[in-house]
Design a protein around this motif. Structure first.
Motif, PDB file in Angstrom:
ATOM      1  N   PRO A  91      -5.215  14.453  -6.411  1.00  0.00           N
ATOM      2  CA  PRO A  91      -4.048  14.236  -7.277  1.00  0.00           C
ATOM      3  C   PRO A  91      -2.949  13.392  -6.622  1.00  0.00           C
ATOM      4  O   PRO A  91      -2.327  12.554  -7.276  1.00  0.00           O
ATOM      5  CB  PRO A  91      -3.560  15.652  -7.573  1.00  0.00           C
ATOM      6  N   VAL A  92      -2.719  13.608  -5.329  1.00  0.00           N
ATOM      7  CA  VAL A  92      -1.663  12.845  -4.670  1.00  0.00           C
ATOM      8  C   VAL A  92      -2.094  11.401  -4.453  1.00  0.00           C
ATOM      9  O   VAL A  92      -1.264  10.484  -4.474  1.00  0.00           O
ATOM     10  CB  VAL A  92      -1.248  13.512  -3.334  1.00  0.00           C
ATOM     11  N   VAL A  93      -3.395  11.145  -4.286  1.00  0.00           N
ATOM     12  CA  VAL A  93      -3.880   9.772  -4.154  1.00  0.00           C
ATOM     13  C   VAL A  93      -3.682   9.016  -5.462  1.00  0.00           C
ATOM     14  O   VAL A  93      -3.165   7.894  -5.488  1.00  0.00           O
ATOM     15  CB  VAL A  93      -5.365   9.749  -3.736  1.00  0.00           C
ATOM     16  N   VAL A  94      -4.094   9.644  -6.568  1.00  0.00           N
ATOM     17  CA  VAL A  94      -3.950   9.012  -7.887  1.00  0.00           C
ATOM     18  C   VAL A  94      -2.474   8.814  -8.224  1.00  0.00           C
ATOM     19  O   VAL A  94      -2.056   7.736  -8.685  1.00  0.00           O
ATOM     20  CB  VAL A  94      -4.635   9.864  -8.976  1.00  0.00           C
ATOM     21  N   ILE A 153       2.464   5.316  -8.960  1.00  0.00           N
ATOM     22  CA  ILE A 153       3.857   5.064  -8.598  1.00  0.00           C
ATOM     23  C   ILE A 153       4.009   3.701  -7.931  1.00  0.00           C
ATOM     24  O   ILE A 153       4.992   2.976  -8.166  1.00  0.00           O
ATOM     25  CB  ILE A 153       4.382   6.190  -7.701  1.00  0.00           C
ATOM     26  N   ALA A 154       3.032   3.297  -7.101  1.00  0.00           N
ATOM     27  CA  ALA A 154       3.081   1.962  -6.493  1.00  0.00           C
ATOM     28  C   ALA A 154       3.009   0.883  -7.561  1.00  0.00           C
ATOM     29  O   ALA A 154       3.657  -0.167  -7.448  1.00  0.00           O
ATOM     30  CB  ALA A 154       1.938   1.803  -5.497  1.00  0.00           C
ATOM     31  N   VAL A 162       6.618   7.325  -1.320  1.00  0.00           N
ATOM     32  CA  VAL A 162       5.505   8.165  -1.770  1.00  0.00           C
ATOM     33  C   VAL A 162       4.215   7.766  -1.065  1.00  0.00           C
ATOM     34  O   VAL A 162       3.487   8.610  -0.530  1.00  0.00           O
ATOM     35  CB  VAL A 162       5.335   8.053  -3.296  1.00  0.00           C
ATOM     36  N   THR A 163       3.914   6.477  -1.061  1.00  0.00           N
ATOM     37  CA  THR A 163       2.641   6.018  -0.505  1.00  0.00           C
ATOM     38  C   THR A 163       2.602   6.110   1.016  1.00  0.00           C
ATOM     39  O   THR A 163       1.581   6.461   1.601  1.00  0.00           O
ATOM     40  CB  THR A 163       2.367   4.567  -0.943  1.00  0.00           C
ATOM     41  N   MET A 164       3.741   5.809   1.663  1.00  0.00           N
ATOM     42  CA  MET A 164       3.784   5.924   3.119  1.00  0.00           C
ATOM     43  C   MET A 164       3.602   7.372   3.571  1.00  0.00           C
ATOM     44  O   MET A 164       2.946   7.638   4.584  1.00  0.00           O
ATOM     45  CB  MET A 164       5.108   5.387   3.663  1.00  0.00           C
ATOM     46  N   ALA A 165       4.189   8.308   2.847  1.00  0.00           N
ATOM     47  CA  ALA A 165       4.080   9.711   3.229  1.00  0.00           C
ATOM     48  C   ALA A 165       2.638  10.197   3.142  1.00  0.00           C
ATOM     49  O   ALA A 165       2.195  11.002   3.970  1.00  0.00           O
ATOM     50  CB  ALA A 165       4.983  10.569   2.353  1.00  0.00           C
ATOM     51  N   PHE A 166       1.907   9.716   2.140  1.00  0.00           N
ATOM     52  CA  PHE A 166       0.502  10.101   2.060  1.00  0.00           C
ATOM     53  C   PHE A 166      -0.242   9.666   3.317  1.00  0.00           C
ATOM     54  O   PHE A 166      -1.011  10.436   3.906  1.00  0.00           O
ATOM     55  CB  PHE A 166      -0.157   9.490   0.829  1.00  0.00           C
ATOM     56  N   VAL A 167       0.004   8.425   3.757  1.00  0.00           N
ATOM     57  CA  VAL A 167      -0.665   7.918   4.954  1.00  0.00           C
ATOM     58  C   VAL A 167      -0.180   8.657   6.195  1.00  0.00           C
ATOM     59  O   VAL A 167      -0.979   9.081   7.039  1.00  0.00           O
ATOM     60  CB  VAL A 167      -0.429   6.402   5.099  1.00  0.00           C
ATOM     61  N   ASP A 168       1.140   8.837   6.321  1.00  0.00           N
ATOM     62  CA  ASP A 168       1.707   9.428   7.525  1.00  0.00           C
ATOM     63  C   ASP A 168       1.364  10.904   7.685  1.00  0.00           C
ATOM     64  O   ASP A 168       1.235  11.398   8.808  1.00  0.00           O
ATOM     65  CB  ASP A 168       3.233   9.266   7.516  1.00  0.00           C
ATOM     66  N   VAL A 169       1.217  11.624   6.573  1.00  0.00           N
ATOM     67  CA  VAL A 169       1.036  13.078   6.656  1.00  0.00           C
ATOM     68  C   VAL A 169      -0.392  13.508   6.331  1.00  0.00           C
ATOM     69  O   VAL A 169      -0.985  14.332   7.038  1.00  0.00           O
ATOM     70  CB  VAL A 169       2.032  13.792   5.714  1.00  0.00           C
ATOM     71  N   HIS A 170      -0.991  12.951   5.278  1.00  0.00           N
ATOM     72  CA  HIS A 170      -2.221  13.539   4.751  1.00  0.00           C
ATOM     73  C   HIS A 170      -3.482  12.672   4.891  1.00  0.00           C
ATOM     74  O   HIS A 170      -4.574  13.156   4.581  1.00  0.00           O
ATOM     75  CB  HIS A 170      -2.031  13.869   3.260  1.00  0.00           C
ATOM     76  N   ALA A 211       6.688  -7.860  -4.643  1.00  0.00           N
ATOM     77  CA  ALA A 211       5.822  -7.517  -5.778  1.00  0.00           C
ATOM     78  C   ALA A 211       4.356  -7.481  -5.353  1.00  0.00           C
ATOM     79  O   ALA A 211       3.604  -6.578  -5.734  1.00  0.00           O
ATOM     80  CB  ALA A 211       6.025  -8.517  -6.910  1.00  0.00           C
ATOM     81  N   GLY A 212       3.944  -8.469  -4.559  1.00  0.00           N
ATOM     82  CA  GLY A 212       2.555  -8.511  -4.108  1.00  0.00           C
ATOM     83  C   GLY A 212       2.190  -7.322  -3.238  1.00  0.00           C
ATOM     84  O   GLY A 212       1.085  -6.769  -3.340  1.00  0.00           O
ATOM     85  N   SER A 213       3.117  -6.892  -2.386  1.00  0.00           N
ATOM     86  CA  SER A 213       2.851  -5.751  -1.496  1.00  0.00           C
ATOM     87  C   SER A 213       2.625  -4.471  -2.288  1.00  0.00           C
ATOM     88  O   SER A 213       1.692  -3.696  -2.013  1.00  0.00           O
ATOM     89  CB  SER A 213       4.010  -5.569  -0.519  1.00  0.00           C
ATOM     90  N   TYR A 214       3.479  -4.221  -3.288  1.00  0.00           N
ATOM     91  CA  TYR A 214       3.309  -3.000  -4.080  1.00  0.00           C
ATOM     92  C   TYR A 214       2.010  -3.041  -4.894  1.00  0.00           C
ATOM     93  O   TYR A 214       1.318  -2.018  -5.027  1.00  0.00           O
ATOM     94  CB  TYR A 214       4.501  -2.804  -5.018  1.00  0.00           C
TER      95      TYR A 214
END
Length: 488
Positions: A416-419, A424-425, A274-282, A329-332
């Motif tokens: 909304p997708v950022v929040v 989710i992270a 979820v989080t990678m897609a936000f960075v990669d696409v938007h 755990a620390g990364s998330y």
């Protein structure tokens, strides 16, 4: 005994371990066979070949990043060139996410069966041809098929899964974390060098020329891959001896799906998707929408890529020393905080802080999650396990990719997708911190208690016990019981 606790010997346990004083067996040319461990019995020629193979893997990872970061940089220009809305154009990267999800376990199975060399070469050829085709088409429907389906399959065949299998083929368990991190840093260099370059070049239809040049380069690298990458796995990577007996397809799948650690790591990995897609696409489009412009976006992604390089090496170092649980755990957790920072203030400073925080975790989740599977499962099921983990990852990526496009079209905002990504992270953090230690104890994992090898571990038991149920045979670091080690 439940399936997830059934003891499954690792490759090191299936084959006799060569005595330390035994001579290195000669290869077909009569010279000592190069060992991936880089020990004293390795010839200088063998070390050179290994270094060249790793360098080529790095270059392949760098080029594979272009499949995604070109669309990130040229997102707005492409929507204008094809005369579609951002929400409509999001269909192409969303189809990419879904195709990648479906293709990941398939390519993992292919890499297990035929080796990383053939998988990588096939993906490079396909990617080269489709980059050329994508740069020439003027139909959005055709582009969606070329990018969303074809280039997604190509990316699957040249990225995380087969490169993970390549590392497993060449290196012993206690050196896989750092080596995999080095290869994955090719994608980080893509953020540092290529993505800012594409943003700088972004004007009109220049993306078409970029696609065509990338197509030519991928075809050239295919030849290098066929000439340089080893045709057969190194026996030293598994502790010496003959190659393990090949499992049936049903046996491979049963082993993977019967692992509690696989399921725990993979469910958390949904949040990574979820989080990678936000960075990669938007991300670039979001920064443009809140008025920060191309220069801020370029700086942000450059900082993200630089932090990604450092974070990957740190993750690999600590995973090789048995601290994968803390890394994961620390990364998330840090990733969730980075998204809160980005949401809190639409300023250049906030964007740059986001880039640094997110970047330090970008490959940490990938390296740590992959090491759990690479060091724990049977030698002939690791690619399949990685592929299935990435399948779950890409479902999350699809949700974020399509959700971002819909959010912008309906609300004129990516908020909304950022929040949602931040929440989710945080859920992934809880899954890792609470469930993973229990899964490790149930699997009887030793070697530091996190499925990664203890310092200096090699040979039998160094593969980290068994997330799939390697039993206590892996041993616990410093003689500690598996239960105690898992609580660390």
């Amino acid at each position: 005994m439940p399936p997830f606790e059934e003891e499954t010997p690792t490759r090191d346990q299936k084959t006799p371990t060569r005595a330390p004083e035994a001579p290195v067996p000669p290869d077909s040319a009569g010279s000592p066979a190069p060992e991936a461990s880089g020990g004293p019995g390795v010839s200088r020629h063998g070390r050179t070949l290994l270094l060249v193979a790793v360098s080529l893997g790095f270059v392949i990872a760098l080029l594979s990043s272009s499949i995604k970061n070109t669309v990130t940089a040229f997102y707005v220009s492409m929507t204008e060139d094809f005369d579609v809305s951002r929400g409509t154009f999001a269909i192409a990267p969303s189809a990419f996410m879904l195709t990648y999800a479906i293709a990941s376990p398939v390519m993992g199975f292919v890499a297990d069966r035929f080796g990383a060399r053939k998988s990588l070469a096939g993906g490079l050829v396909l990617g080269g041809v489709l980059f050329l085709a994508g740069g020439l088409t003027h139909s959005f429907a055709v582009f969606t098929l070329v990018y969303g389906v074809g280039l997604a399959i190509s990316y699957t065949a040249v990225s995380y899964v087969p490169l993970g299998v390549l590392v497993d083929e060449l290196f012993p368990p206690h050196r896989r974390g750092v080596t995999y991190a080095i290869l994955m840093n090719g994608t980080a260099v893509g953020f540092v060098a290529l993505l800012p370059l594409w943003i700088h070049l972004d004007e009109g239809t220049v993306w078409r020329s970029v696609f065509q040049w990338l197509g030519v380069i991928l075809l050239v690298v295919t030849v290098a891959a066929l000439l340089i990458l080893p045709k057969e796995p190194s026996a030293a990577a598994g502790g010496g001896g003959a190659a393990p007996a090949r499992k049936s397809s049903a046996g491979m799948l049963s082993e993977v799906l019967g692992s509690r650690v696989f399921w725990t790591v993979s469910l958390a990995f949904f949040g990574c998707g979820v989080t990678m897609a936000f960075v990669d696409v938007h991300l670039v489009a979001h920064l443009d929408h809140i008025g920060l412009g191309g220069s801020v976006a370029g700086t942000t992604v450059a900082l993200l890529g630089a932090a990604e390089i450092v974070g990957a090496l740190i993750a690999g170092y600590y995973c090789d020393r048995g601290h994968g649980l803390k890394v994961l755990a620390g990364s998330y957790l840090v990733r969730s905080l980075s998204l809160v920072v980005l949401m809190a203030a639409p300023t250049a400073l906030a964007a740059n802080v986001f880039g640094l925080l997110f970047g330090i975790t970008y490959l940490g989740t990938v390296v740590a999650s992959s090491m759990y599977l690479i060091n724990s499962l049977d030698a002939r099921a690791k690619g399949l396990a990685l592929g299935l983990m990435w399948f779950i990852h890409q479902i999350g990526a699809f949700v974020a990719s399509e959700g971002g496009g819909i959010s912008y079209d309906t609300l004129q905002s990516y908020d909304p997708v950022v929040v949602g990504s931040a929440v989710i992270a945080l859920v992934s953090t809880v899954i890792v911190a609470v469930w993973l230690p229990k899964a490790l104890r149930a699997a009887g994992t030793g070697a530091g208690g996190d499925g990664t090898p203890a310092p200096g571990a090699s040979g039998a038991g160094a593969s980290g016990g068994g997330a799939s149920g390697g039993g206590a045979s892996g041993g616990a670091k410093d003689g500690a019981a598996p239960e105690a080690a898992a609580d660390r």
